[in-house]
Design an enzyme around this catalytic site. Structure first.
Site, PDB file in Angstrom:
ATOM      1  N   SER A 135       0.843  -1.192   0.000  1.00  0.00           N
ATOM      2  CA  SER A 135       0.000   0.000   0.000  1.00  0.00           C
ATOM      3  C   SER A 135       0.877   1.240   0.000  1.00  0.00           C
ATOM      4  O   SER A 135       2.000   1.216   0.512  1.00  0.00           O
ATOM      5  CB  SER A 135      -0.894   0.019   1.243  1.00  0.00           C
ATOM      6  N   TYR A 148      -1.506   0.237  10.614  1.00  0.00           N
ATOM      7  CA  TYR A 148      -1.766  -0.248   9.253  1.00  0.00           C
ATOM      8  C   TYR A 148      -0.604   0.119   8.331  1.00  0.00           C
ATOM      9  O   TYR A 148      -0.066  -0.730   7.609  1.00  0.00           O
ATOM     10  CB  TYR A 148      -3.072   0.320   8.699  1.00  0.00           C
TER      11      TYR A 148
END
Length: 250
Positions: A135, A148
């Site tokens: 990501s 995250y």
């Protein structure tokens, strides 16, 4: 024809990847916890898709599931580590520690474990490909992204370190790093079922869609064996880089 194992295949990126690869003639092993969704996808895609119920955080279950593969699906040419999630968007001092642990267990420990179980056979054959779904959160910090983002930074560095260890083996490794992506359950899960808040995340953004990621995966797989794409970062045209935050005293 290649045999591709895709984790997290019951929705979003994983489902789109499975559909496209089967359409292009590959065999796909789709894994997920939600057996009913995998079976529905199997009914849609036919014999080239094998549904494999698996929770990547259950290591004994991963071993059992991999051992149960029929011979026609047992030689895995490509591993797509797609299973992962974000939970919450609170600041670090306000976040739920259970959410942090779940993200760490799924995004890093689960990914590492299944990779370690499949990689030796690829090295022995001197052929194979590992594609990790990272990501942009692993590249750029944002408020509330704390753990995250840290897990995705781990995936990025793990991918690069795999490349170092696998030099000379002909096994390829790529980290795919998407930015803002709609059309998935990602934000619905992050906001724990608050669909209104999830929808607002993508309003007016023309965000990347699961099919865009599937097309990227297909392109990576179709590259000649002497080409390794180390990292590939994607954002929608409507997303870019923000300025550095400065807090001023009044």
């Amino acid at each position: 024809m290649k045999t591709v194992l895709v984790t997290g295949a019951s929705a979003g990126f994983g489902q789109a990847i499975a559909r496209l690869l089967v359409e292009k003639g590959d065999r796909v092993i789709g894994t997920a916890r939600r057996k009913d969704r995998l079976e529905a996808l199997a009914n849609e895609l036919g014999d080239q898709f094998y549904p494999l119920e698996m929770d990547v955080t259950d290591f004994a279950g991963v071993d059992k599931a991999l051992a149960s593969l029929p011979e026609s699906f047992s030689t895995i040419d490509v591993l797509v580590n797609n299973a992962g999630l974000a939970l919450g968007l609170e600041k670090a001092h306000e976040a739920d520690i259970k959410d942090w642990m779940t993200m760490i267990e799924t995004n890093t420990m689960g990914l590492v474990y299944i990779t370690r179980q499949i990689l030796p056979a690829m090295v022995e054959r001197q052929s194979g490909q590992v594609i990790n779904i990272g990501s942009t959160a692993g590249n750029y910090p944002y408020m509330g992204g704390n753990v995250y983002g840290a897990t995705k930074a781990f995936v990025k560095q793990f991918s690069l370190n795999l490349r170092a260890d696998l030099a000379g083996t002909k096994v390829r490794v790529t980290n795919v790093e998407p930015g803002l992506c709609g059309g998935t359950e990602f934000s619905n899960i992050r906001f724990k079922g608050d669909d209104s808040r999830a929808t607002q995340t993508y309003e007016g953004t023309n965000s990347i869609q699961p099919e865009d990621i599937a097309n990227t995966i297909l392109w990576l797989i179709e590259q000649p064996e002497h080409v390794n794409v180390n990292r590939i970062e994607l954002m929608p045209t409507s997303q870019s880089f923000g300025g550095l935050t400065v807090t001023r005293e009044e």
